[in-house]
Write a protein that holds these residues in place. Structure first.
Motif, PDB file in Angstrom:
ATOM      1  N   ILE A   1       5.891 -12.956   2.479  1.00 28.79           N
ATOM      2  CA  ILE A   1       5.260 -12.090   3.505  1.00 28.79           C
ATOM      3  C   ILE A   1       6.383 -10.417   3.238  1.00 28.79           C
ATOM      4  CG2 ILE A   1       6.719 -11.898   5.855  1.00 28.79           C
ATOM      5  CD1 ILE A   1       7.598 -13.969   5.444  1.00 28.79           C
ATOM      6  N   ASP A   2       4.550 -10.015   4.036  1.00 32.37           N
ATOM      7  CA  ASP A   2       4.438  -7.965   3.885  1.00 32.37           C
ATOM      8  C   ASP A   2       5.372  -7.340   5.484  1.00 32.37           C
ATOM      9  OD1 ASP A   2       4.505  -5.221   3.799  1.00 32.37           O
ATOM     10  OD2 ASP A   2       2.593  -5.512   3.044  1.00 32.37           O
ATOM     11  N   ILE A   3       6.193  -7.231   6.120  1.00 28.62           N
ATOM     12  CA  ILE A   3       6.911  -7.166   7.060  1.00 28.62           C
ATOM     13  C   ILE A   3       5.964  -5.546   7.835  1.00 28.62           C
ATOM     14  CG2 ILE A   3       9.060  -8.317   6.490  1.00 28.62           C
ATOM     15  CD1 ILE A   3      10.293  -5.516   6.385  1.00 28.62           C
ATOM     16  N   THR A   4       5.431  -5.204   6.655  1.00 28.07           N
ATOM     17  CA  THR A   4       4.728  -4.200   7.285  1.00 28.07           C
ATOM     18  C   THR A   4       3.479  -3.931   7.929  1.00 28.07           C
ATOM     19  OG1 THR A   4       3.915  -2.807   5.055  1.00 28.07           O
ATOM     20  CG2 THR A   4       6.319  -2.134   6.363  1.00 28.07           C
ATOM     21  N   ASP A   5       3.311  -5.827   7.340  1.00 28.08           N
ATOM     22  CA  ASP A   5       1.651  -5.743   7.926  1.00 28.08           C
ATOM     23  C   ASP A   5       1.601  -6.579   8.742  1.00 28.08           C
ATOM     24  OD1 ASP A   5      -0.603  -7.834   6.741  1.00 28.08           O
ATOM     25  OD2 ASP A   5      -1.726  -5.784   6.539  1.00 28.08           O
ATOM     26  N   ASP A   6       0.956  -6.758   9.753  1.00 27.82           N
ATOM     27  CA  ASP A   6       1.068  -7.277  11.156  1.00 27.82           C
ATOM     28  C   ASP A   6       0.257  -8.671  10.956  1.00 27.82           C
ATOM     29  OD1 ASP A   6       2.024  -5.289  12.983  1.00 27.82           O
ATOM     30  OD2 ASP A   6       0.191  -4.740  13.845  1.00 27.82           O
ATOM     31  N   ALA A   7      -0.885  -8.806   9.929  1.00 30.24           N
ATOM     32  CA  ALA A   7      -1.694 -10.043   9.713  1.00 30.24           C
ATOM     33  C   ALA A   7      -0.159 -10.747   8.648  1.00 30.24           C
ATOM     34  CB  ALA A   7      -2.531 -10.181   9.096  1.00 30.24           C
ATOM     35  N   SER A   8      -0.097  -9.718   8.076  1.00 29.00           N
ATOM     36  CA  SER A   8       1.433 -11.022   7.096  1.00 29.00           C
ATOM     37  C   SER A   8       2.824 -11.411   8.206  1.00 29.00           C
ATOM     38  CB  SER A   8       1.714 -10.506   6.234  1.00 29.00           C
ATOM     39  OG  SER A   8       2.611 -10.599   5.223  1.00 29.00           O
TER      40      SER A   8
ATOM     41  N   GLY B   1      18.253  10.944  -1.363  1.00 27.20           N
ATOM     42  CA  GLY B   1      18.570  12.225  -1.248  1.00 27.20           C
ATOM     43  C   GLY B   1      18.031  13.315  -0.574  1.00 27.20           C
ATOM     44  N   PRO B   2      18.188  14.455  -0.942  1.00 27.41           N
ATOM     45  CA  PRO B   2      18.344  15.751  -0.225  1.00 27.41           C
ATOM     46  C   PRO B   2      17.611  15.304   1.135  1.00 27.41           C
ATOM     47  CG  PRO B   2      18.928  16.516  -1.832  1.00 27.41           C
ATOM     48  CD  PRO B   2      18.531  15.408  -2.021  1.00 27.41           C
ATOM     49  N   LEU B   3      17.712  15.613   2.525  1.00 31.93           N
ATOM     50  CA  LEU B   3      16.630  15.362   3.878  1.00 31.93           C
ATOM     51  C   LEU B   3      15.503  15.869   3.416  1.00 31.93           C
ATOM     52  CD1 LEU B   3      18.682  14.789   6.927  1.00 31.93           C
ATOM     53  CD2 LEU B   3      16.516  13.090   5.609  1.00 31.93           C
ATOM     54  N   GLU B   4      16.057  17.760   2.872  1.00 30.58           N
ATOM     55  CA  GLU B   4      15.023  18.893   2.998  1.00 30.58           C
ATOM     56  C   GLU B   4      14.205  18.424   1.432  1.00 30.58           C
ATOM     57  OE1 GLU B   4      15.074  22.974   1.362  1.00 30.58           O
ATOM     58  OE2 GLU B   4      17.204  22.631   1.349  1.00 30.58           O
ATOM     59  N   CYS B   5      14.761  16.837   0.729  1.00 31.96           N
ATOM     60  CA  CYS B   5      13.292  16.540  -0.668  1.00 31.96           C
ATOM     61  C   CYS B   5      12.450  15.902  -0.062  1.00 31.96           C
ATOM     62  CB  CYS B   5      14.300  16.661  -1.650  1.00 31.96           C
ATOM     63  SG  CYS B   5      14.772  18.090  -2.327  1.00 31.96           S
ATOM     64  N   VAL B   6      12.664  15.046   1.082  1.00 35.77           N
ATOM     65  CA  VAL B   6      12.331  13.800   1.803  1.00 35.77           C
ATOM     66  C   VAL B   6      10.547  14.247   1.777  1.00 35.77           C
ATOM     67  CG1 VAL B   6      12.265  11.451   2.687  1.00 35.77           C
ATOM     68  CG2 VAL B   6      14.278  12.286   1.793  1.00 35.77           C
ATOM     69  N   ASP B   7      10.184  13.812   2.188  1.00 40.06           N
ATOM     70  CA  ASP B   7       9.222  14.301   2.480  1.00 40.06           C
ATOM     71  C   ASP B   7       8.374  13.494   3.285  1.00 40.06           C
ATOM     72  OD1 ASP B   7       7.445  11.434   0.931  1.00 40.06           O
ATOM     73  OD2 ASP B   7       7.322  12.889  -0.721  1.00 40.06           O
ATOM     74  N   SER B   8       7.780  13.573   4.079  1.00 36.54           N
ATOM     75  CA  SER B   8       6.470  13.030   5.819  1.00 36.54           C
ATOM     76  C   SER B   8       6.274  10.876   5.511  1.00 36.54           C
ATOM     77  CB  SER B   8       6.287  13.508   6.494  1.00 36.54           C
ATOM     78  OG  SER B   8       6.603  14.698   6.426  1.00 36.54           O
ATOM     79  N   ASP B   9       5.392  11.476   3.697  1.00 33.51           N
ATOM     80  CA  ASP B   9       5.589   9.874   3.603  1.00 33.51           C
ATOM     81  C   ASP B   9       6.280   8.911   3.180  1.00 33.51           C
ATOM     82  OD1 ASP B   9       2.566  10.704   4.378  1.00 33.51           O
ATOM     83  OD2 ASP B   9       2.253  10.992   1.286  1.00 33.51           O
ATOM     84  N   ARG B  10       7.543   9.849   2.809  1.00 33.84           N
ATOM     85  CA  ARG B  10       8.859   8.706   1.986  1.00 33.84           C
ATOM     86  C   ARG B  10       9.730   8.553   3.246  1.00 33.84           C
ATOM     87  NH1 ARG B  10       8.381  12.032  -2.508  1.00 33.84           N
ATOM     88  NH2 ARG B  10       8.488  10.570  -4.902  1.00 33.84           N
ATOM     89  N   PHE B  11       9.270   9.334   4.020  1.00 30.78           N
ATOM     90  CA  PHE B  11      10.324   9.140   5.296  1.00 30.78           C
ATOM     91  C   PHE B  11      10.154   7.849   6.635  1.00 30.78           C
ATOM     92  CE2 PHE B  11      12.465  10.252   9.790  1.00 30.78           C
ATOM     93  CZ  PHE B  11      13.769  10.490   8.928  1.00 30.78           C
ATOM     94  N   ARG B  12       8.641   8.311   6.480  1.00 34.56           N
ATOM     95  CA  ARG B  12       7.990   7.574   6.800  1.00 34.56           C
ATOM     96  C   ARG B  12       7.581   6.291   6.723  1.00 34.56           C
ATOM     97  NH1 ARG B  12       3.566  10.800   7.402  1.00 34.56           N
ATOM     98  NH2 ARG B  12       3.458  11.548   9.019  1.00 34.56           N
ATOM     99  N   ARG B  13       7.881   5.562   5.604  1.00 29.22           N
ATOM    100  CA  ARG B  13       7.491   4.511   5.099  1.00 29.22           C
ATOM    101  C   ARG B  13       9.325   3.806   5.028  1.00 29.22           C
ATOM    102  NH1 ARG B  13       5.465  -0.353   2.707  1.00 29.22           N
ATOM    103  NH2 ARG B  13       6.412  -1.241   1.354  1.00 29.22           N
ATOM    104  N   GLN B  14      10.623   4.642   4.719  1.00 27.66           N
ATOM    105  CA  GLN B  14      11.789   4.345   4.911  1.00 27.66           C
ATOM    106  C   GLN B  14      11.679   3.497   6.261  1.00 27.66           C
ATOM    107  OE1 GLN B  14      15.738   4.616   3.711  1.00 27.66           O
ATOM    108  NE2 GLN B  14      15.005   2.992   3.859  1.00 27.66           N
ATOM    109  N   LEU B  15      10.931   4.276   7.736  1.00 31.71           N
ATOM    110  CA  LEU B  15      11.175   3.559   8.821  1.00 31.71           C
ATOM    111  C   LEU B  15      10.480   2.471   8.729  1.00 31.71           C
ATOM    112  CD1 LEU B  15      11.033   7.275  10.359  1.00 31.71           C
ATOM    113  CD2 LEU B  15      13.703   5.654  10.133  1.00 31.71           C
ATOM    114  N   ASP B  16       9.568   2.607   8.323  1.00 33.19           N
ATOM    115  CA  ASP B  16       8.401   1.116   8.364  1.00 33.19           C
ATOM    116  C   ASP B  16       8.669  -0.320   7.916  1.00 33.19           C
ATOM    117  OD1 ASP B  16       6.049   0.517   9.324  1.00 33.19           O
ATOM    118  OD2 ASP B  16       4.888   1.004   7.472  1.00 33.19           O
TER     119      ASP B  16
END
Length: 304
Positions: free
Chosen positions: A67-74, A102-117
């Motif tokens: 199960i990939d919980i970030t994939d609706d079909a899965s 990591g320090p939030l200043e170093c967390v890029d947008s892709d990593r942050f989105r992945r965390q929330l996703d």
């Protein structure tokens, strides 16, 4: 009937889905619930993880699904499998998650989105897909957060943001679903030694490597010390994966399930701090973590 004769827990049985069961807390939870009498569908990342888990089961009541919980079909496929194979669902344990340190200043947008996703959006997707089955059985949803769902500490800001969001989502769901008979509980463990800590440490090293050099150097020493201290804390922790698994079982079987179950003294302390201490005292408590951070070429300013 005397007060002593009142039943405190429901009998185990029926189907339960446990996500993030490849290793660590999810693995322990899946095996514990199977041992108690549940039929467990363990959500794993890879087929080989599932085969290994099935090989460790003792009762023949555990099977797995990738199960990939970030994939609706899965996610939809997992709900269809439950309907087809079990005909109903007693509980959903939303344990899958990642930690972006990591320090939030170093967390890029892709990593942050992945965390929330993974930790928020994917969890809600699992709940939406399985709610028709849970309503039918008046079942249970158990969302796994942590002590950082109430208290945010430096260098785990992205993870804490996701945990805060999952706590809020759980509170709203609990209030929305109560009329339908579906109960929602949070299980919040503190530091527990699991393979996750190695992954978190590696993720932190990659994050600093990818950050702008000047920014990375600003935080490197204090972040490294923080990560080392976190690892030591988990090593010394008296809380075990078995403690966590038993608590999840309680959330699924207590006649009157709590809204929130803390696992470990540190998790309980974090909850008390958030409830009782003003922000200024919490800031002071965490200030040693970042004490070595100094902006290069910092000047003293006088404000008039």
């Amino acid at each position: 009937m005397s007060a002593r004769a009142v039943r405190r827990s429901l009998p185990a049985g029926g189907a339960v889905v446990v996500t993030g069961a490849s290793s660590g807390l999810g693995r322990e939870c899946a095996l514990e619930l199977e041992n108690r009498g549940f039929h467990v569908l363990a959500g794993v990342r890879r087929g080989e993880d599932g085969e290994k888990l099935v090989g460790e089961s003792l009762r023949g009541r555990l099977r797995y699904a990738v199960i990939d919980i970030t994939d609706d079909a899965s996610v939809r496929a997992s709900a269809e499998l439950v309907e087809r194979e079990y005909g109903g669902l007693r509980g959903l344990v939303n344990n899958a998650g990642i930690c972006v340190p990591g320090p939030l200043e170093c967390v890029d947008s892709d990593r942050f989105r992945r965390q929330l996703d993974v930790n928020v959006v994917g969890q809600l997707g699992m709940i939406r897909a399985h709610l028709p089955l849970l309503r039918r059985s008046r079942g249970r949803i158990v969302n796994i957060t942590s002590g950082l769902g109430k208290t945010a500490v430096p260098y785990l800001g992205a993870y804490a943001a996701a945990q805060f969001a999952k706590e809020a989502m759980s509170d709203a769901l609990r209030r929305e679903l109560t009329p339908t008979g579906v109960r929602v509980s949070i299980v919040a463990p503190g530091a527990i030694l699991t393979p996750m800590w190695d992954k978190v440490s590696e993720a932190g090293e990659r994050l600093l490597r990818d950050a702008p050099a000047g920014v990375a150097e600003l935080y490197r020493a204090s972040f490294g010390a923080f990560m080392e201290g976190n690892g030591q804390q988990s090593t010394k922790s008296l809380t075990t994966p078995e403690d966590f698994a038993r608590t999840v079982a309680r959330a699924l079987t207590d006649v009157r399930p709590r809204t929130r179950y803390w696992v470990g003294a540190d998790a309980r302390s974090a909850g008390r701090w958030a409830r009782l201490l003003p922000d200024s005292l919490l800031d002071r408590r965490f200030s040693p973590i970042t004490a070595s951070v100094r902006a290069p070429g910092r000047a003293d300013y006088a404000f008039e």
